[in-house]
Motif scaffolding. Structure first.
Motif, PDB file in Angstrom:
ATOM      1  N   GLY A 159       0.639  -1.317   0.057  1.00  0.00           N
ATOM      2  CA  GLY A 159       0.183   0.005  -0.070  1.00  0.00           C
ATOM      3  C   GLY A 159       0.730   1.232  -0.034  1.00  0.00           C
ATOM      4  N   LYS A 160       1.663   1.212   0.787  1.00  0.00           N
ATOM      5  CA  LYS A 160       2.837   2.410   0.922  1.00  0.00           C
ATOM      6  C   LYS A 160       3.865   2.627  -0.291  1.00  0.00           C
ATOM      7  CE  LYS A 160       2.801   2.785   5.862  1.00  0.00           C
ATOM      8  NZ  LYS A 160       3.476   2.815   7.009  1.00  0.00           N
ATOM      9  N   GLU A 161       4.063   1.326  -0.779  1.00  0.00           N
ATOM     10  CA  GLU A 161       5.053   1.542  -1.945  1.00  0.00           C
ATOM     11  C   GLU A 161       4.408   1.803  -3.514  1.00  0.00           C
ATOM     12  OE1 GLU A 161       6.620  -0.841   1.517  1.00  0.00           O
ATOM     13  OE2 GLU A 161       4.639  -0.860   0.320  1.00  0.00           O
ATOM     14  N   ASN A 162       2.930   1.416  -3.425  1.00  0.00           N
ATOM     15  CA  ASN A 162       2.364   1.246  -4.932  1.00  0.00           C
ATOM     16  C   ASN A 162       2.371   2.797  -5.457  1.00  0.00           C
ATOM     17  OD1 ASN A 162       0.715   0.808  -7.042  1.00  0.00           O
ATOM     18  ND2 ASN A 162      -0.705  -0.440  -5.878  1.00  0.00           N
ATOM     19  N   ASP A 203     -10.275   3.113  -2.144  1.00  0.00           N
ATOM     20  CA  ASP A 203     -11.122   2.148  -1.351  1.00  0.00           C
ATOM     21  C   ASP A 203     -12.336   1.926  -1.897  1.00  0.00           C
ATOM     22  OD1 ASP A 203      -8.945   1.878   0.609  1.00  0.00           O
ATOM     23  OD2 ASP A 203      -9.579   3.672   1.890  1.00  0.00           O
ATOM     24  N   GLU A 204     -12.847   0.538  -1.616  1.00  0.00           N
ATOM     25  CA  GLU A 204     -14.188   0.106  -2.045  1.00  0.00           C
ATOM     26  C   GLU A 204     -15.130   0.554  -1.022  1.00  0.00           C
ATOM     27  OE1 GLU A 204     -16.329  -1.064  -5.002  1.00  0.00           O
ATOM     28  OE2 GLU A 204     -14.233  -1.932  -5.080  1.00  0.00           O
ATOM     29  N   ASP A 205     -15.760   1.595  -1.362  1.00  0.00           N
ATOM     30  CA  ASP A 205     -16.765   2.016  -0.449  1.00  0.00           C
ATOM     31  C   ASP A 205     -18.031   1.333  -0.494  1.00  0.00           C
ATOM     32  OD1 ASP A 205     -17.942   3.648   1.484  1.00  0.00           O
ATOM     33  OD2 ASP A 205     -18.442   5.396  -0.185  1.00  0.00           O
ATOM     34  N   LEU A 206     -18.116   0.319   0.199  1.00  0.00           N
ATOM     35  CA  LEU A 206     -19.215  -0.510   0.447  1.00  0.00           C
ATOM     36  C   LEU A 206     -19.807  -0.914   1.811  1.00  0.00           C
ATOM     37  CD1 LEU A 206     -18.955  -3.283  -2.343  1.00  0.00           C
ATOM     38  CD2 LEU A 206     -20.558  -1.449  -2.330  1.00  0.00           C
ATOM     39  N   PRO A 207     -20.347   0.217   2.454  1.00  0.00           N
ATOM     40  CA  PRO A 207     -20.829   0.123   3.745  1.00  0.00           C
ATOM     41  C   PRO A 207     -22.014  -1.035   3.798  1.00  0.00           C
ATOM     42  CG  PRO A 207     -21.276   2.180   3.039  1.00  0.00           C
ATOM     43  CD  PRO A 207     -20.539   1.547   2.014  1.00  0.00           C
ATOM     44  N   ASN A 208     -22.174  -1.507   5.144  1.00  0.00           N
ATOM     45  CA  ASN A 208     -23.689  -2.286   4.919  1.00  0.00           C
ATOM     46  C   ASN A 208     -24.491  -1.061   5.269  1.00  0.00           C
ATOM     47  OD1 ASN A 208     -22.904  -5.214   5.149  1.00  0.00           O
ATOM     48  ND2 ASN A 208     -21.668  -4.484   6.854  1.00  0.00           N
ATOM     49  N   LEU A 209     -25.532  -1.125   4.391  1.00  0.00           N
ATOM     50  CA  LEU A 209     -26.511  -0.031   4.400  1.00  0.00           C
ATOM     51  C   LEU A 209     -27.462  -0.598   5.290  1.00  0.00           C
ATOM     52  CD1 LEU A 209     -27.280   2.705   3.060  1.00  0.00           C
ATOM     53  CD2 LEU A 209     -28.876   1.118   1.356  1.00  0.00           C
ATOM     54  N   GLU A 210     -27.582   0.559   6.637  1.00  0.00           N
ATOM     55  CA  GLU A 210     -28.900   0.238   7.541  1.00  0.00           C
ATOM     56  C   GLU A 210     -30.071   0.756   6.896  1.00  0.00           C
ATOM     57  OE1 GLU A 210     -28.580  -0.885  10.624  1.00  0.00           O
ATOM     58  OE2 GLU A 210     -26.823  -1.574  10.139  1.00  0.00           O
ATOM     59  N   PRO A 211     -30.912  -0.446   7.265  1.00  0.00           N
ATOM     60  CA  PRO A 211     -32.465   0.016   6.637  1.00  0.00           C
ATOM     61  C   PRO A 211     -33.243   1.047   7.595  1.00  0.00           C
ATOM     62  CG  PRO A 211     -32.309  -2.351   6.986  1.00  0.00           C
ATOM     63  CD  PRO A 211     -30.993  -1.722   7.501  1.00  0.00           C
ATOM     64  N   SER A 238     -11.770  -5.685  -3.820  1.00  0.00           N
ATOM     65  CA  SER A 238     -12.042  -4.963  -5.210  1.00  0.00           C
ATOM     66  C   SER A 238     -12.147  -5.707  -6.416  1.00  0.00           C
ATOM     67  CB  SER A 238     -11.338  -3.738  -5.167  1.00  0.00           C
ATOM     68  OG  SER A 238     -11.712  -2.936  -6.304  1.00  0.00           O
ATOM     69  N   PHE A 239     -13.036  -5.492  -7.010  1.00  0.00           N
ATOM     70  CA  PHE A 239     -13.145  -6.199  -8.444  1.00  0.00           C
ATOM     71  C   PHE A 239     -11.890  -5.796  -9.418  1.00  0.00           C
ATOM     72  CE2 PHE A 239     -17.098  -7.894  -6.901  1.00  0.00           C
ATOM     73  CZ  PHE A 239     -16.946  -9.088  -7.244  1.00  0.00           C
ATOM     74  N   GLU A 240     -11.624  -4.743  -9.140  1.00  0.00           N
ATOM     75  CA  GLU A 240     -10.351  -4.126  -9.999  1.00  0.00           C
ATOM     76  C   GLU A 240      -9.424  -3.406  -9.165  1.00  0.00           C
ATOM     77  OE1 GLU A 240     -11.066  -2.140 -13.653  1.00  0.00           O
ATOM     78  OE2 GLU A 240      -9.890  -0.323 -12.920  1.00  0.00           O
ATOM     79  N   THR A 241      -8.028  -3.831  -9.038  1.00  0.00           N
ATOM     80  CA  THR A 241      -6.840  -3.296  -8.374  1.00  0.00           C
ATOM     81  C   THR A 241      -5.709  -2.812  -9.423  1.00  0.00           C
ATOM     82  OG1 THR A 241      -5.379  -3.231  -6.794  1.00  0.00           O
ATOM     83  CG2 THR A 241      -5.749  -5.363  -7.722  1.00  0.00           C
ATOM     84  N   VAL A 242      -5.083  -1.925  -9.258  1.00  0.00           N
ATOM     85  CA  VAL A 242      -3.888  -1.500 -10.105  1.00  0.00           C
ATOM     86  C   VAL A 242      -2.380  -1.407  -9.371  1.00  0.00           C
ATOM     87  CG1 VAL A 242      -3.008   0.426 -11.732  1.00  0.00           C
ATOM     88  CG2 VAL A 242      -5.513   0.184 -11.344  1.00  0.00           C
ATOM     89  N   ILE A 243      -1.472  -2.080  -9.969  1.00  0.00           N
ATOM     90  CA  ILE A 243      -0.184  -1.959  -9.433  1.00  0.00           C
ATOM     91  C   ILE A 243       0.659  -1.291 -10.369  1.00  0.00           C
ATOM     92  CG2 ILE A 243       1.891  -3.339  -8.702  1.00  0.00           C
ATOM     93  CD1 ILE A 243      -1.414  -5.103  -8.813  1.00  0.00           C
ATOM     94  N   LEU A 303      -7.348  -8.819  -4.267  1.00  0.00           N
ATOM     95  CA  LEU A 303      -6.771  -8.350  -3.040  1.00  0.00           C
ATOM     96  C   LEU A 303      -6.292  -6.685  -3.495  1.00  0.00           C
ATOM     97  CD1 LEU A 303      -7.142 -11.305  -2.058  1.00  0.00           C
ATOM     98  CD2 LEU A 303      -5.283 -10.608  -0.426  1.00  0.00           C
ATOM     99  N   GLN A 304      -6.689  -5.921  -2.928  1.00  0.00           N
ATOM    100  CA  GLN A 304      -6.003  -4.450  -3.101  1.00  0.00           C
ATOM    101  C   GLN A 304      -4.776  -4.304  -2.586  1.00  0.00           C
ATOM    102  OE1 GLN A 304      -8.557  -1.110  -2.521  1.00  0.00           O
ATOM    103  NE2 GLN A 304      -8.894  -0.886  -4.522  1.00  0.00           N
ATOM    104  N   ASP A 305      -3.748  -3.821  -3.249  1.00  0.00           N
ATOM    105  CA  ASP A 305      -2.608  -3.539  -2.669  1.00  0.00           C
ATOM    106  C   ASP A 305      -1.616  -4.805  -2.050  1.00  0.00           C
ATOM    107  OD1 ASP A 305      -2.387  -1.006  -3.542  1.00  0.00           O
ATOM    108  OD2 ASP A 305      -3.520  -0.094  -1.968  1.00  0.00           O
ATOM    109  N   TYR A 306      -2.032  -5.866  -2.442  1.00  0.00           N
ATOM    110  CA  TYR A 306      -1.142  -7.033  -2.041  1.00  0.00           C
ATOM    111  C   TYR A 306      -0.551  -7.889  -3.255  1.00  0.00           C
ATOM    112  CZ  TYR A 306      -2.618  -7.161   2.842  1.00  0.00           C
ATOM    113  OH  TYR A 306      -2.995  -6.964   4.132  1.00  0.00           O
TER     114      TYR A 306
END
Length: 269
Positions: free
Chosen positions: A45-48, A54-62, A184-189, A254-257
């Motif tokens: 993460g720091k070296e990339n 970040d994948e912003d997918l919070p558990n939506l509260e009803p 994430s369904f997409e990550t970049v190195i 996996l993001q940043d691994y």
């Protein structure tokens, strides 16, 4: 009176001990959910050189309205997009609703996703090779990871489904919960990303340091159905018709691994 006080103190102490044991069991259970990462897999993460969002997918509260309406059906509804739509809707009760009858079609939706298997593949996609020929050398040569070109690593569903974006979101939430890892369904190195961990290439050998992007294989079952809002007088309810289930799988990087594999050989590869 003294005996009653002692009994009350005993009950209080016993209750606190039970709560403490329950909390410890919960903590242990949460730790078991964390996916063990091999030593060959490192966070970058720091070296990339490319900053992944970040994948912003919070558990939506009803909302309270949504909670109330969801209790009227025995079909589990977890789709964040459907919950968001219900949150943004409201049907007010009125004393003049006697005799009112209405059935409103809300569409066909993926309703919930049940995870059956969550398995990591630490070498999902090869993204880089660092190479050095030390056959003419007299001492060890050290090689380390340097990303030569930018790589985009994509995952995806393994089968076609309606409203694929909704299904991806539900699968991603379940996989993130099961692994406690950034997915994430997409990550970049990015090109030029480095890791200072060194690998020795002995004399008379060629060294190959392979780098892979890891991913999670998520498999399970998605349940879909036609959703209706039913109004009968002052009563509101959800009705689900034509329920279907379908097996589904997905690859989620996996993001940043990255994962490393080193090989020293006397023959070119």
């Amino acid at each position: 009176m003294k005996q009653l006080r002692l009994a009350a103190i005993f009950i209080l102490v016993f209750t606190m001990m039970c709560l403490h044991v329950s909390a410890e069991k919960k903590t242990t259970s949460e730790k078991k959910k964390q996916l063990a990462i091999p030593s060959s897999v490192l966070h970058i993460g720091k070296e990339n050189t490319y900053s992944n969002s970040d994948e912003d997918l919070p558990n939506l509260e009803p909302s309270e309205w949504t909670k109330e309406i969801l209790k009227t059906t025995n079909v589990k509804i977890e789709n964040p997009n459907l919950i968001r739509m219900l949150n943004e809707s409201a049907v007010n009760k009125t004393p003049f609703a006697i005799g009112l009858r209405a059935t409103i079609y809300l569409g066909e939706w993926p309703l919930n996703y049940e995870s059956i298997e969550t398995i990591p593949n630490w070498q999902y996609q090869k993204i880089n090779t660092n190479y050095y020929d030390n056959r003419g050398g007299n001492t060890n040569y050290q090689v380390h990871y340097v990303q030569e070109v930018q790589k985009v690593v994509k995952g995806g569903l393994t089968a076609k489904v309606d409203k694929a974006d909704d299904v991806r979101k539900m699968m991603l939430l379940k996989a993130m919960s099961a692994t406690n890892l950034p997915l994430s369904f997409e990550t970049v190195i990015g090109a030029g990303t480095k890791k200072e961990q060194r690998y020795n290439i002995p004399p008379q050998r060629l060294g190959y340091l392979y780098t892979y992007a890891p991913a999670i294989s998520e498999k399970g079952k998605v349940t879909s159905g036609e959703v209706y809002l039913v109004i009968k007088g002052s009563k509101r309810s959800i009705m689900v018709k034509n329920i279907t289930s379908q097996g589904i799988g997905a690859w989620i990087p996996l993001q940043d691994y990255v994962s490393f594999s080193f090989n020293a050989t006397n023959q070119p590869r």
